[in-house]
Design an enzyme around this catalytic site. Structure first.
Site, short mmCIF file in Angstrom:
data_model
loop_
_atom_site.label_atom_id
_atom_site.label_comp_id
_atom_site.label_asym_id
_atom_site.label_seq_id
_atom_site.Cartn_x
_atom_site.Cartn_y
_atom_site.Cartn_z
N ASN A 43 49.32 51.21 43.61
CA ASN A 43 48.38 50.81 42.57
C ASN A 43 47.14 51.68 42.74
O ASN A 43 46.37 51.46 43.68
CB ASN A 43 48.05 49.31 42.73
CG ASN A 43 46.93 48.87 41.80
OD1 ASN A 43 46.52 49.62 40.91
ND2 ASN A 43 46.45 47.65 41.99
N TRP A 44 47.00 52.65 41.86
CA TRP A 44 45.90 53.62 42.02
C TRP A 44 44.55 53.05 41.56
O TRP A 44 43.52 53.69 41.71
CB TRP A 44 46.22 54.91 41.23
CG TRP A 44 47.40 55.68 41.75
CD1 TRP A 44 48.23 55.33 42.81
CD2 TRP A 44 47.91 56.92 41.25
NE1 TRP A 44 49.20 56.28 42.97
CE2 TRP A 44 49.04 57.27 42.03
CE3 TRP A 44 47.53 57.77 40.20
CZ2 TRP A 44 49.78 58.43 41.81
CZ3 TRP A 44 48.27 58.93 39.98
CH2 TRP A 44 49.37 59.26 40.77
N LYS A 45 44.59 51.85 40.98
CA LYS A 45 43.35 51.19 40.50
C LYS A 45 42.55 52.18 39.63
O LYS A 45 43.13 52.99 38.92
CB LYS A 45 42.55 50.63 41.68
CG LYS A 45 43.41 49.70 42.54
CD LYS A 45 42.64 48.90 43.56
CE LYS A 45 43.61 48.02 44.35
NZ LYS A 45 42.96 47.18 45.33
N HIS A 101 46.61 40.83 38.63
CA HIS A 101 45.96 41.33 39.86
C HIS A 101 44.66 40.55 40.10
O HIS A 101 43.94 40.22 39.17
CB HIS A 101 45.67 42.83 39.76
CG HIS A 101 45.35 43.42 41.09
ND1 HIS A 101 44.12 43.27 41.68
CD2 HIS A 101 46.11 44.13 41.97
CE1 HIS A 101 44.14 43.86 42.87
NE2 HIS A 101 45.33 44.40 43.06
N GLU A 149 41.87 41.44 41.16
CA GLU A 149 40.64 42.08 40.68
C GLU A 149 40.41 41.73 39.21
O GLU A 149 39.27 41.64 38.75
CB GLU A 149 40.72 43.60 40.91
CG GLU A 149 40.53 43.91 42.40
CD GLU A 149 41.22 45.17 42.88
OE1 GLU A 149 41.67 45.99 42.05
OE2 GLU A 149 41.33 45.33 44.11
N GLU A 178 49.31 38.91 47.29
CA GLU A 178 48.16 39.71 47.71
C GLU A 178 46.99 38.78 48.02
O GLU A 178 46.22 38.44 47.11
CB GLU A 178 47.74 40.67 46.59
CG GLU A 178 48.80 41.67 46.18
CD GLU A 178 48.16 42.94 45.60
OE1 GLU A 178 48.49 44.02 46.09
OE2 GLU A 178 47.33 42.84 44.68
N GLY A 180 41.56 45.64 50.33
CA GLY A 180 40.47 46.59 50.50
C GLY A 180 39.55 46.27 51.66
O GLY A 180 38.46 46.84 51.77
N SER A 237 45.55 45.89 52.21
CA SER A 237 45.25 46.72 53.39
C SER A 237 46.48 47.21 54.13
O SER A 237 46.48 47.30 55.36
CB SER A 237 44.30 45.97 54.34
OG SER A 237 43.05 45.77 53.72
N GLY A 248 47.31 49.77 47.69
CA GLY A 248 46.10 50.25 47.02
C GLY A 248 45.63 51.54 47.65
O GLY A 248 46.17 52.62 47.39
N GLY A 249 44.60 51.44 48.49
CA GLY A 249 43.94 52.62 49.06
C GLY A 249 44.90 53.67 49.61
O GLY A 249 44.74 54.87 49.32
P1 13P Z 1 44.48 47.85 49.32
O1 13P Z 1 45.82 48.36 49.81
O2 13P Z 1 43.50 48.93 49.05
O3 13P Z 1 43.95 46.73 50.17
O4 13P Z 1 44.78 47.19 47.87
C1 13P Z 1 45.83 46.31 47.72
C2 13P Z 1 46.00 46.03 46.27
O5 13P Z 1 45.16 45.42 45.65
C3 13P Z 1 47.21 46.54 45.62
O6 13P Z 1 47.35 46.02 44.34
#
Ligand code: 13P
Length: 257
Positions: free
Chosen positions: A9-11, A94, A96, A166, A172, A212, A233-234
């Site tokens: 997930n590149w956000k 998600h 977020e 999640e 994050g 994470s 994510g990251g």
């Molecule tokens: P991180 O891997 O950056 O914690 O993000 C997880 C995430 O929200 C994937 O959708």
């Protein structure tokens, strides 16, 4: 055996050139994986990335969609548009979007139904906040999210659903959930699915973990019986790290190999 699924997930990261380069590096490094792999770039780069991943084993996904096919919804993107852009998957619910953009279970539910009806596979995200976990409400929250978002999804449609647990406090923050704690929630989620859809559906449903995930910590997590890969994510923004996570998932899927 359920497939393991690793999705990036590149956000809201990458510009056009870096999205193209990242996708090309993922294609090149991942090669022909023994698990399912996908990338979810920002919607504005979907067609750019689609050109890179077309004809490769890397699937394309979007990070959100609307529930209508078309209409006066300024700024929104329909499931049909995502399919036309080359998407197989869409991430919905998600945290977020739940927490920063106030998306409710009812709103997410309409999107889940529309995306499934359009022919997308849905990665539905679930998870509690730190306060909810501290108050011993984690399972109650996930139970409410499952009931709210999957209402009216029949067993056939469920075959196109992936769940992603999640925990909000793990996203994050560098605080990946302990494998045993994540496993407990994944088993709870699978039990919920078993209760509503029966044993066969429960055994087949992939449940990813997200929050994470990095290559150095994730091996034990991926060996848990109810954890079927990750939503990353990251670490998905670096092809090398993302590919290392894919390799660990392959190893967990067939430890003898
Ligand atoms: P991180 O891997 O950056 O914690 O993000 C997880 C995430 O929200 C994937 O959708």
């Amino acid at each position: 055996m359920r497939p393991k699924l690793i999705v990036g997930n590149w956000k809201m990261y990458t510009l056009r050139a870096s999205a193209r380069d990242l996708a090309a590096a993922v294609v090149q490094r991942v090669g022909t994986p023994k698990v399912q792999v996908g990338v979810c770039p920002p919607s504005v780069w979907l067609t750019t990335v689609a050109e890179v991943v077309r004809g490769t084993p890397i699937a394309l996904g979007a990070q959100n969609c609307h529930y209508e096919k078309e209409g006066a919804f300024t700024g929104e993107i329909s499931p049909q548009m995502l399919l036309d852009a080359g998407c197989a998957y869409v991430i919905l619910g998600h945290s977020e979007r739940r927490h920063k953009l106030n998306e409710s279970d009812a709103f997410i539910h309409r999107k889940v139904l529309a995306a499934l009806q359009a022919g997308l596979k849905v990665i539905l995200c679930l998870g509690e906040t730190l306060d909810e976990r501290k108050a011993n409400q984690a399972k109650a929250v996930v139970d409410r999210q499952l009931s709210g978002c999957l209402a009216g999804v029949d067993a056939n449609a469920l075959a196109n659903v992936v769940l992603a647990y999640e925990p909000v406090w793990a996203i994050g923050t560098g605080l990946m959930a302990e494998p045993a704690d994540a496993q407990e929630m994944h088993a709870f989620i699978r039990g919920w699915i078993r209760g509503k859809y029966g044993e066969e559906a429960a055994v087949r449903l992939p449940i990813q973990y997200g929050g994470s995930v990095t290559p150095d910590k994730v091996a034990a997590l991926f060996r848990q019986p109810d954890i079927d890969g990750g939503l990353i994510g990251g670490a998905s923004l670096q092809a090398e790290l993302f590919t290392a996570i894919v390799r660990i998932a392959e190893q967990a899927a067939s430890p003898a190999a």
